[in-house]
Enzyme design. Structure first.
Site, PDB file in Angstrom:
ATOM      1  N   GLN A 257       0.830  -1.198   0.000  1.00 21.99           N
ATOM      2  CA  GLN A 257       0.000   0.000   0.000  1.00 21.99           C
ATOM      3  C   GLN A 257       0.871   1.257   0.000  1.00 21.99           C
ATOM      4  OE1 GLN A 257      -2.601  -2.310   3.283  1.00 21.99           O
ATOM      5  NE2 GLN A 257      -3.340  -0.246   2.947  1.00 21.99           N
TER       6      GLN A 257
ATOM      7  N   ARG B  71      -8.230  -1.701   8.700  1.00 19.14           N
ATOM      8  CA  ARG B  71      -9.168  -0.663   8.272  1.00 19.14           C
ATOM      9  C   ARG B  71      -9.615   0.234   9.422  1.00 19.14           C
ATOM     10  NH1 ARG B  71     -13.711  -2.178   3.742  1.00 19.14           N
ATOM     11  NH2 ARG B  71     -14.239  -0.028   3.210  1.00 19.14           N
ATOM     12  N   CYS B  72      -8.650   0.740  10.185  1.00 22.75           N
ATOM     13  CA  CYS B  72      -9.034   1.396  11.430  1.00 22.75           C
ATOM     14  C   CYS B  72      -8.317   2.694  11.697  1.00 22.75           C
ATOM     15  CB  CYS B  72      -8.724   0.467  12.578  1.00 22.75           C
ATOM     16  SG  CYS B  72      -6.980   0.096  12.612  1.00 22.75           S
TER      17      CYS B  72
ATOM     18  N   GLU C 131     -12.668   4.051   6.033  1.00 22.74           N
ATOM     19  CA  GLU C 131     -12.671   3.219   7.239  1.00 22.74           C
ATOM     20  C   GLU C 131     -13.769   3.530   8.216  1.00 22.74           C
ATOM     21  OE1 GLU C 131      -7.931   2.393   7.619  1.00 22.74           O
ATOM     22  OE2 GLU C 131      -8.685   4.406   7.946  1.00 22.74           O
TER      23      GLU C 131
END
Lengths: 157, 788, 291
Positions: free
Chosen positions: B222, B372-373, B742
């Site tokens: 990423q 995803r936080c 998110e």
């Protein structure tokens, strides 16, 4: 062992070990990389292909079992440059994000619509319950399949 | 709010179909494992069955005897090049391959290099490793007890398992507020370890060209630029300098934070390629992915809230133990080892707050924030939303009314929280009221009362969260010293088409479409004419990558700023072409015209052509710009979620009957894509709430290390999400956009947990830790004598 | 996820297949659906040196009633059961069972007979076959024999099949009128094995009392369990709430669950109680509907 497999209407011959998984025949030897691998315990369905008309997990079959049989992969959906209504539906309804589970979803829903052209939402969710998606939350995948079903119903196939 | 551009141009607000889809729907994406290079070798990894053990012997003879096995690489081999240890993204250190001991089950122990995948697997099976087990530490509390085995014996002078202590807020004022409080509530909240489990696992192809001395790595990452720099810093001494390293992040099958860290497999593949001069492919299996790659959560939280008797919140106090595994490899901004956990005052106006976190080493894989936080925001939101609900119930107040009473009011923005964050904008009341309307809140409460009287268990849970994304301003944010700006470089061609490259990297978020839409908005060039590229470090401008919902807030802003630079030059060109003064020109998307004479105009396409064929003297030809955007602040998306559950008294199953999500991410680029992000995010909130958990027994053996027991929801478990929105633009972002990737994962678990507790409150239940499994619920029902 | 090497055989007759099995003994495994075996092979938890693929043997895919018996052939897939009108209308308990095995894709290959022959106490059909009082046909080099399902399962992954035998057919006595059955499974999600599951098949007599009750329990013991005391208790009784609840309690007492990631033993035992009662109620409904 020498095997013959027809994939998307094309005949292929290959020399394979008995233990070669069908998904590896498709991806590595025949270079059809649209079929994906997402797990090692037969759960995720990213490897779904159509074998003799039924959607199956190609990671849980040996290539030798497919000798003399017909297989369809995602690459076989588009015909003569024309997208299948399911492919259109996935694009129109935003039924994909990273695209990794998408070929499996397309194959499973292809087989579903052939058997049940007018599935309810619950029937669709049930039919794709062997295909995991992490990105979409399934809502738009359902819509994509409904789009294709509607298109077929209108005779737009 | 109607879009400012036409559908043909496709600027912000249009639900443009995605430009990336044509290849994916045909199965023509290029994921790392799809790539085959001539002469490519395969790497597979031998892993430890023990969580903590000395390696006494690695016997490679049987493996090397297998035809096709070329080498077995061990820590000893890497140690020769000082590559057996490397820094983590938190400036701790991690093993690539161990020399002395392993510190988590499934840790990489040796790597087999072979001519094909199947032979490599046979090689792994044939490597014989002997271990001497050492005492295992899995409980972070026990890890801190005096006399606990010290895990990091590699660190000189380390005598315990404590990593760091971090605290924030006014401790004295908070303690005072608690002493004076009329009502306090206290709860222990454990957020277990979970794993992001993107459908594509991690992997790479490392290709070192011996002739040119250049290393190219196709990698599931990423953050390609950060990886390149890290490789250069770590392996510069063996000749890999940054201009000789190219990282290519092709199509990525989901990231969610799990594809940010540098995993040992990547480094070993690079080493193997450098040694052999051949391309080396490493693709992990799912079990390897679940058992060794970066996890998320594992926070042991002790939270307290103070309030007045009539329900006004006054103070928040939190103490947390953070289980980091054997090293701190969480990719947090370096100043914030607990990430952005101090957003935990949430949507409420607190006078005082104090939060402290202690990081601890245990015999588990490293990580902490890959799910995803946005850097521990889920932990923060879950805590405050659970506690707010607890306080409301304790006071006998309706949880919605309680929230409405305590929300930060719209006129208080920009709002400085008691923990120092400046929230940019928000209207929490509007979002909650909208959610309540959508779900029919009042009727549901009446239904609940009826059902309760009949012994049926129905619950309604709310989560009104404030998120914090878009890391981040260079004043406070860096990863390994690299500031967290991001970038956009645009070049307009003579015929008015464009190419734009970014320092971020989409893993399904649709950047090829959304970035084009931002540029279409700013320049009036149709989005269809703008080619967007990311992920190749040889061509893309430097950026810190895509995670923590930062692409729209940072790179999206860079796109706007770069486009405005282009517009500035375009204005000069237009002035030249129209023989008018710059200040007499009026811009509308796609063209400049002369004030008062709209017939005298030049389109952006004509201007672009002129940039190459008719540029004025003294001006450089061409029409391009680059922007490295340093955000002045983070952005604060928010929302209110309401969840209705029915509990089966016989089986303990929690059935979600309805779930309404109202999200506010400021101005929206592509509504269709935003909605898709929310659907996906909600599903990744549902999963930890009811299904997912990775745990370890006393010996450090993993439970939940395959999809057999690590339960990803299918379409059958996933509710029919209902979504809606409010729009409260960010005042500091050039587009007023906030980011949304998110939010739903952050906000949803608390709504579900609150619904379950709400259903059981009258029985005396006060809290349930997630995942809320049927077995857990059954036990509560049984303990309260109300099973079927 | 790469299996160990093996030799592959694809016989085209049962005789050929059993000869191969006899020759290779413990080194050989039958491959029918492969949806249990191949995953084990990919993890190298099963490493047969010889795989005897029976999928090319003709005449094994049937689902039909004949001579008072429902016959399900070795290569009848779970999805064949799901799509069969015969099963849907006359054997809803089998449809209940098939539908909850793994997921729809696996069911396109997985065979009903394989679900029994594999011997996994977590498999679903064993409990249903116990409740239905089924028998299986086993064919080996010494000929064929009929084995009652009640004595077929001998332990975890162990059945009464000899190494050279193939399970070629399941035979279920066609239930008399006023019969009904149901299979209820609690799974953590679609595709999981049962936390607990119960099959119940009842036949009502002229007077409306229970003439026969068959109950099978899934994944709450080292092998599928037939709670005989619960069955005996129901014999001759009116199936009212009291009787159903008592039978359910007895069935729970006869279960032997162990704690695992699906839950503690006491939870599973209580699930047996809850699911037995629910399955009996549903079976009773269906028995009444058949009247």
């Amino acid at each position: 062992m020498r095997i013959q497999v027809a994939i998307n209407g094309e005949k292929h011959e290959a020399e394979v070990e008995p233990r070669l998984l069908l998904v590896h025949l498709i991806r590595e030897m025949l270079r059809l990389t649209g079929t994906h691998i997402g797990c090692d315990t037969t759960h995720c369905g990213a490897c779904t292909v159509i074998l003799e008309g039924r959607p199956v997990k190609s990671c849980t079959l040996f290539a030798v079992q497919a000798h003399g049989k017909e297989i369809m992969t995602v690459e076989g959906l588009e015909q003569d440059g024309k997208l299948h209504p399911l492919q259109e539906g996935f694009m129109q309804e935003h039924g994909l994000q990273c695209g990794y589970c998408t070929p499996g979803m397309l194959m499973t829903s292809y087989a579903l619509l052939k058997k049940h052209p007018r599935p309810t939402e619950d029937e669709i969710r049930w039919a794709i319950s062997g295909n995991l998606c992490r990105c979409t939350g399934y809502v738009n995948i359902v819509k994509a399949i409904q789009y294709a079903a509607a298109k077929f119903a209108q005779g737009g196939a | 709010m109607a879009p400012k551009t036409s559908p043909e141009v496709g600027g912000m607000g249009h639900s443009l179909k995605r430009k990336e889809d044509p290849r994916f729907i045909r199965g023509k994406g290029t994921y790392v494992d799809d790539i085959q290079l001539p002469g490519m070798l395969y790497l597979d990894i031998v892993r430890s069955p023990f969580a903590h053990a000395k390696i006494t012997k690695i016997d490679t003879a049987r493996a090397l005897a297998i035809p096709g096995v070329l080498a077995v690489i061990t820590g000893q081999d890497l140690a020769k090049y000082n590559l057996h240890w490397m820094p983590t993204l938190m400036s701790d250190t991690q093993m690539v391959l161990p020399v002395e001991k392993v510190m988590y089950q499934a840790q990489e122990v040796a790597a087999v290099l072979a001519t094909d995948r199947y032979t490599a697997a046979d090689g792994v099976d044939a490597v014989e490793v002997e271990y001497e087990p050492l005492p295992v530490v899995v409980d972070p509390r026990k890890a801190l007890e005096p006399g606990a085995p010290v895990l990091r014996t590699d660190k000189k002078d380390k005598t315990d398992n404590h990593i760091w202590h971090w605290e924030w807020g006014d401790r004295a004022a908070t303690d005072r507020a608690f002493l004076e409080a009329e009502v306090t509530v206290k709860e222990d909240i454990y957020l277990p370890r979970i794993h992001v489990a993107s459908i594509e696992t991690c992997g790479c192809i490392a290709h070192f060209d011996k002739v040119s001395g250049k290393l190219t790595v196709w990698m599931t990452t990423q953050a390609p630029h950060a990886i390149r720099t890290v490789f250069a810093l770590v392996a510069g001494h063996v000749g890999l300098e940054e201009h000789k390293i190219r990282i290519i992040s092709p199509d990525i099958g989901g990231g969610f934070g799990g594809k940010v860290p540098v995993y040992p497999g990547y480094v070993i593949a690079v080493a193997a390629s450098v040694l052999t001069g051949k391309p080396v492919k490493w693709i992990e299996d799912r079990m390897e992915n679940l058992q060794a790659d970066s996890f998320a959560r594992d926070y042991h939280i002790a939270a307290e809230l103070a309030a007045t008797r009539d329900g006004r919140l006054t103070a928040l106090r939190i103490k947390t133990l953070a289980d980091h595994g054997y090293t701190d490899a969480a990719a947090n901004p370096s100043k914030f080892p607990a990430g952005l956990f101090h957003i935990c005052t949430g949507s409420y106006d607190f006078q005082a707050a104090h939060v402290e976190v202690d990081g601890v080493y245990t015999n588990k894989p490293p990580g902490g924030i890959a799910y995803r936080c946005s850097f521990r925001v889920t932990e923060a939101v879950h805590t405050i939303e659970r506690m707010a609900d607890l306080m409301a119930h304790q006071l006998g107040m309706d949880p919605a009314e309680f929230r409405l009473k305590n929300f930060i009011k719209p006129e208080q923005f920009p709002y400085r929280s008691a923990l120092g964050w400046e929230y940019d904008s928000g209207d929490y009341t509007a979002a909650l009221r909208k959610a309540m309307d959508r779900i029919g809140y009042a009727a549901l409460r009446r239904e609940q009362a009826d059902k309760r009287a009949r012994g049926e268990l129905m619950g309604i849970g709310i989560s009104s969260f404030t998120e914090i994304v878009g890391a981040g301003p260079s004043k406070h944010f860096d990863i390994l010293g690299l500031k967290m700006f991001d970038s956009c470089e645009i070049r307009i061609h003579p015929t008015g088409k464009a190419i734009a490259r970014f320092g971020t990297k989409s893993q399904g978020q649709g950047h090829e479409t959304t970035y084009a839409q931002i540029l279409a908005e700013e320049l009036g060039i149709p989005a269809a004419h703008i080619q967007v590229e990311e992920g190749d470090t040889d061509t893309a401008p430097y950026g810190l990558g895509t995670y923590a919902s930062r692409s729209t807030p940072v790179a999206g802003a860079a796109a706007a700023m770069a486009a405005r630079k282009i517009r500035d030059k375009a204005r000069k060109l237009a002035a030249h072409l129209l023989e008018a003064a710059e200040q007499d020109l009026v811009w509308e998307p796609g063209k400049f015209s002369v004030k008062g004479a709209p017939g005298r105009a030049r389109t952006i396409q004509e201007i672009a052509f002129a940039a190459y064929t008719n540029h004025p003297p003294g001006m450089e030809a061409g029409l391009e710009a680059v922007s490295y955007y340093d955000p002045p602040n983070l952005t604060y998306p928010f929302g209110s979620y309401i969840c209705v559950v029915d509990i089966d008294r016989g089986t303990g199953e929690v059935k979600i009957r309805r779930f309404v999500a109202v999200d506010d991410c400021g101005n929206i680029i592509n509504p269709m894509i935003v909605e898709g992000q929310i659907h996906g995010g909600l599903t990744m909130g549902l999963a930890p709430a009811l299904y997912e958990e990775i745990s370890y027994d006393e010996q450090g053996n993993i439970r939940g290390g395959s999809f057999m027991d690590y339960l990803l929801p299918t379409a059958v478990e996933t509710p029919k999400w209902e979504t809606d929105k409010t729009v409260t633009p960010s005042p500091h972002h050039p587009l007023g956009a906030k980011g949304v990737g998110e939010s739903a994962t952050v906000g949803a678990p608390a709504a579900i947990a609150n619904a379950v507790v709400d259903a059981l409150w009258h029985l005396g239940v006060r809290h349930v830790d997630i995942p809320i499994t049927p077995a857990k619920v059954w036990k509560l029902l049984r303990d309260h004598g109300v099973t079927e | 996820m790469i299996p160990a090497p093996f030799e592959y055989h694809a016989p085209t007759s049962i005789g050929e297949a059993t000869t191969l099995l006899a020759r290779h003994g413990d080194d050989a495994k039958v491959l029918s659906g492969g949806q249990s075996l191949i995953p084990l092979m990919k993890l190298r938890l099963a490493t047969p040196r010889h795989l005897i693929d029976i999928n090319r043997i003709p005449g094994l895919g049937h689902i039909r009633e004949a001579d008072g018996v429902l016959r399900i052939g070795a290569l009848a897939r779970e999805s064949d059961l799901e799509e069969s009108d015969l099963i849907r209308t006359r054997y809803p308990i089998l449809l209940d069972t098939s539908k909850v095995i793994a997921d729809p894709l696996v069911r396109n290959l997985a065979t009903v007979c394989g679900n029994l022959a594999h011997g996994d106490p977590a498999n679903d059909h064993p409990a249903t076959m116990l409740a239905l009082g089924a028998e299986v046909m086993a064919i080996g080099v010494r000929g064929e024999r009929q084995i009652s399902v009640a004595s077929f399962f001998t332990g975890p992954f162990a059945t009464a099949l000899r190494p050279d035998e193939i399970l070629t057919e399941i035979r279920i006595p066609i239930p008399p009128p006023s019969s009904g059955g149901a299979y209820l499974k609690l799974e953590r999600k679609v595709g999981d094995f049962a936390t607990a599951a119960v099959a119940a098949q009842v036949t009502l007599g002229e007077s409306g009392t229970c003439e026969r009750a068959g109950i099978g329990l899934t994944n709450v013991g080292p092998a599928p369990i037939r709670p005989g005391r619960a069955e005996a208790f129901l014999q001759g009784k009116r199936l009212d709430e009291e009787a159903i609840k008592q039978a359910a309690r007895l069935a729970a007492e006869e279960s032997q669950p162990i704690a695992d990631l699906r839950g503690p033993a006491e939870y599973k035992r209580d699930l047996v109680r809850v699911l037995t009662a629910r399955a009996l109620r549903r079976a009773l409904e269906r028995a009444g509907a058949g009247r």
